[in-house]
Design an enzyme around this catalytic site. Sequence first.
Site, PDB file in Angstrom:
ATOM      1  N   SER A 120       0.601  -1.240  -0.139  1.00 45.69           N
ATOM      2  CA  SER A 120      -0.494  -0.098   0.134  1.00 45.69           C
ATOM      3  C   SER A 120       0.758   1.425   0.004  1.00 45.69           C
ATOM      4  O   SER A 120       1.557   0.826   0.668  1.00 45.69           O
ATOM      5  CB  SER A 120      -0.846  -0.020   1.040  1.00 45.69           C
ATOM      6  N   TYR A 145      -1.998   1.014  10.386  1.00 45.82           N
ATOM      7  CA  TYR A 145      -1.081   0.288   8.913  1.00 45.82           C
ATOM      8  C   TYR A 145      -0.467   1.144   8.054  1.00 45.82           C
ATOM      9  O   TYR A 145       0.156  -0.640   7.442  1.00 45.82           O
ATOM     10  CB  TYR A 145      -3.382   0.887   8.732  1.00 45.82           C
TER      11      TYR A 145
END
Length: 243
Positions: free
Chosen positions: A135, A148
Site C-alpha cells: 500500500s 496500518y
Amino acid sequence: MTTVLILGAGSDIAVAIARKFAAEGYGIQLAARNTARLIPLQSDLTIRSSIPCTIHEFDAERPGTHAAFFSSLSPVPDITICIFGYLGDQQKAQSDWKECERIIMVNYTGAVSILNLAAEKYIAQGKGTIVGISSVAGERGRMSNYFYGSAKAGFTAYLSGLRNRLHHQGLHVLTVQPGFVYTKMTENMPLPKPLTATPEMVANAVFRAVANKKNTIFVKGMWRWIMLLIRNIPEPVFKKMKL
C-alpha cells in the site's frame, strides 16, 4: 498448466485477479478464511474459463497453521499472490491493543509467515513467483492510519529484501502499490477519480507485471510522484500537517 495461489481470495481485487489469470489459462487456487464465500467464484471460473479451480481454508491470523496449509496444496502453486489485508480502526487501535495487534498481524506478520514458506519451497524447486499487494500508506506514516501504514511499510521492506535474496536464485518477487481502489470497502468514500483504480485495473497491472518480471509497480502511475513528494516533505513541516 501454471497454477496461481490467491491468498485472501474473497476481496474485490482478488476476484478480479482470479478472473484475469483464469481467462489467460492459469489454474487457480482460492484461499480464504470463509471458504463458503468462494464457491460461486469457483463455479464461475471453472465454467467460464475451463480451468481447474480449488478452494482452500486459510487464516492469516493463525501462522501456526500455515506450514500445513502450504504443504497440502497440490499442485504446488507456481505463483503465490498475497492480497489479504485489514485496514482496521486507527482511533480504536490507539487505545485497544487487540485492534492494533490484528492490524499488525494481518498486514505484516501473517503475510511474512506464509510468504516465507512459499519462498523456501520455490528456492528448493528452483522456480516460482511471489506477488505482495502492499500500500502507498506504507510510504510515510500519517496520523490518520499509522498502524496500518507502518505494517504495510514493513511488508514493503520485507518484499524488497526477499526480492534481493531470491533474485540470486533466479526467482521473481513483485511489490504492488494499488493506491485508491473502488471496492465494497471504499464505496462510501469520496475518492478522487484520477487517483482511483478499479479492481480490473489492478488485475491487469498485476498480470502484466508478473509476465514482464517487474519489481515494483504503482497501478496508477501518478502515485509514484505523489508519494515522492510526500516522502520529501521536511519533517518540521510534515509533523504540523493533518494527514
